[in-house]
Design a protein around this motif. Structure first.
Motif, PDB file in Angstrom:
ATOM      1  N   PHE A 100       0.836  -1.193   0.000  1.00  0.00           N
ATOM      2  CA  PHE A 100       0.000   0.000   0.000  1.00  0.00           C
ATOM      3  C   PHE A 100       0.872   1.245   0.000  1.00  0.00           C
ATOM      4  O   PHE A 100       1.901   1.299   0.672  1.00  0.00           O
ATOM      5  N   LEU A 101       0.441   2.233  -0.763  1.00  0.00           N
ATOM      6  CA  LEU A 101       1.128   3.512  -0.857  1.00  0.00           C
ATOM      7  C   LEU A 101       0.239   4.611  -0.293  1.00  0.00           C
ATOM      8  O   LEU A 101      -0.982   4.481  -0.268  1.00  0.00           O
ATOM      9  N   MET A 102       0.898   5.698   0.122  1.00  0.00           N
ATOM     10  CA  MET A 102       0.178   6.856   0.660  1.00  0.00           C
ATOM     11  C   MET A 102       0.634   8.121  -0.055  1.00  0.00           C
ATOM     12  O   MET A 102       1.714   8.167  -0.632  1.00  0.00           O
ATOM     13  N   ALA A 103      -0.195   9.133   0.050  1.00  0.00           N
ATOM     14  CA  ALA A 103       0.148  10.465  -0.462  1.00  0.00           C
ATOM     15  C   ALA A 103       1.215  11.069   0.464  1.00  0.00           C
ATOM     16  O   ALA A 103       1.490  10.534   1.537  1.00  0.00           O
ATOM     17  N   PRO A 104       1.816  12.181   0.070  1.00  0.00           N
ATOM     18  CA  PRO A 104       2.831  12.806   0.926  1.00  0.00           C
ATOM     19  C   PRO A 104       2.313  13.087   2.331  1.00  0.00           C
ATOM     20  O   PRO A 104       1.113  13.265   2.547  1.00  0.00           O
ATOM     21  N   SER A 105       3.233  13.146   3.277  1.00  0.00           N
ATOM     22  CA  SER A 105       2.865  13.458   4.664  1.00  0.00           C
ATOM     23  C   SER A 105       2.240  14.836   4.740  1.00  0.00           C
ATOM     24  O   SER A 105       2.685  15.765   4.056  1.00  0.00           O
ATOM     25  N   PRO A 106       1.223  14.988   5.599  1.00  0.00           N
ATOM     26  CA  PRO A 106       0.669  16.335   5.791  1.00  0.00           C
ATOM     27  C   PRO A 106       1.693  17.217   6.497  1.00  0.00           C
ATOM     28  O   PRO A 106       2.556  16.721   7.208  1.00  0.00           O
ATOM     29  N   SER A 107       1.602  18.500   6.260  1.00  0.00           N
ATOM     30  CA  SER A 107       2.539  19.416   6.923  1.00  0.00           C
ATOM     31  C   SER A 107       2.263  19.419   8.421  1.00  0.00           C
ATOM     32  O   SER A 107       1.121  19.225   8.856  1.00  0.00           O
ATOM     33  N   PRO A 108       3.295  19.621   9.241  1.00  0.00           N
ATOM     34  CA  PRO A 108       3.124  19.564  10.690  1.00  0.00           C
ATOM     35  C   PRO A 108       2.100  20.562  11.233  1.00  0.00           C
ATOM     36  O   PRO A 108       1.476  20.318  12.255  1.00  0.00           O
ATOM     37  N   ASP A 109       1.911  21.688  10.541  1.00  0.00           N
ATOM     38  CA  ASP A 109       0.971  22.688  11.040  1.00  0.00           C
ATOM     39  C   ASP A 109      -0.444  22.497  10.479  1.00  0.00           C
ATOM     40  O   ASP A 109      -1.332  23.281  10.745  1.00  0.00           O
TER      41      ASP A 109
END
Length: 150
Positions: A100-109
């Motif tokens: 399984f793949l995921m989209a980029p990590s959400p930004s920390p803020d």
């Protein structure tokens, strides 16, 4: 004429229309598809006689492997929701385990992630095969199969 037996015996057709003989009129024929009007039922049926030979193209969005140990703090809710489903249906040995793949990590803020989308790669063809939607607030998992017919 009666609907062709190779179509009439398909589980999807039996589930929708039952076991009885249906009359059908051929409306259109193309290289991989035949389209019928089911007489007296006000339905049309499309039969794709060629199986899936490939997967749709994989977009640039899917850049990281799903790994519960490497999720961000705002994604920590995903494994408790997804892991039971993944282990029950997609962890092999038969059928083989899916990556399984995921989209980029959400930004920390960014605010807490409420919906996550994962993409499962086909074990032999390597392209998109399953789309998994995880809904945090509803504690719901939806799995869709990606198929390409034309």
């Amino acid at each position: 004429a009666a609907l062709e037996s190779e179509i009439a015996v398909l589980p999807q057709v039996k589930d929708l229309f039952g076991e009885h003989t249906m009359q059908a009129s051929l409306l259109d024929r193309s290289e991989n598809r035949r389209r019928y009007r089911l007489v007296g039922l006000q339905h049309e049926l499309e039969y794709w006689h060629e199986g899936q030979a490939g997967c749709p193209p994989l977009g640039d969005r899917w850049e990281r492997d799903y790994d519960p140990a490497e999720l961000t703090e705002s994604e920590r809710w995903i494994p408790p929701l997804f892991e039971p489903v993944r282990k029950a249906f997609f962890d092999g040995p038969s059928p083989p385990a899916l990556q399984f793949l995921m989209a980029p990590s959400p930004s920390p803020d960014s605010p807490e992630v409420e919906v996550a989308v994962l993409l499962g790669l086909h074990p032999s063809l390597g392209g998109p095969f399953k789309l998994v939607y995880l809904f945090r607030n509803y504690r719901c998992v939806q799995v869709y199969e990606c198929v390409s017919h034309a």
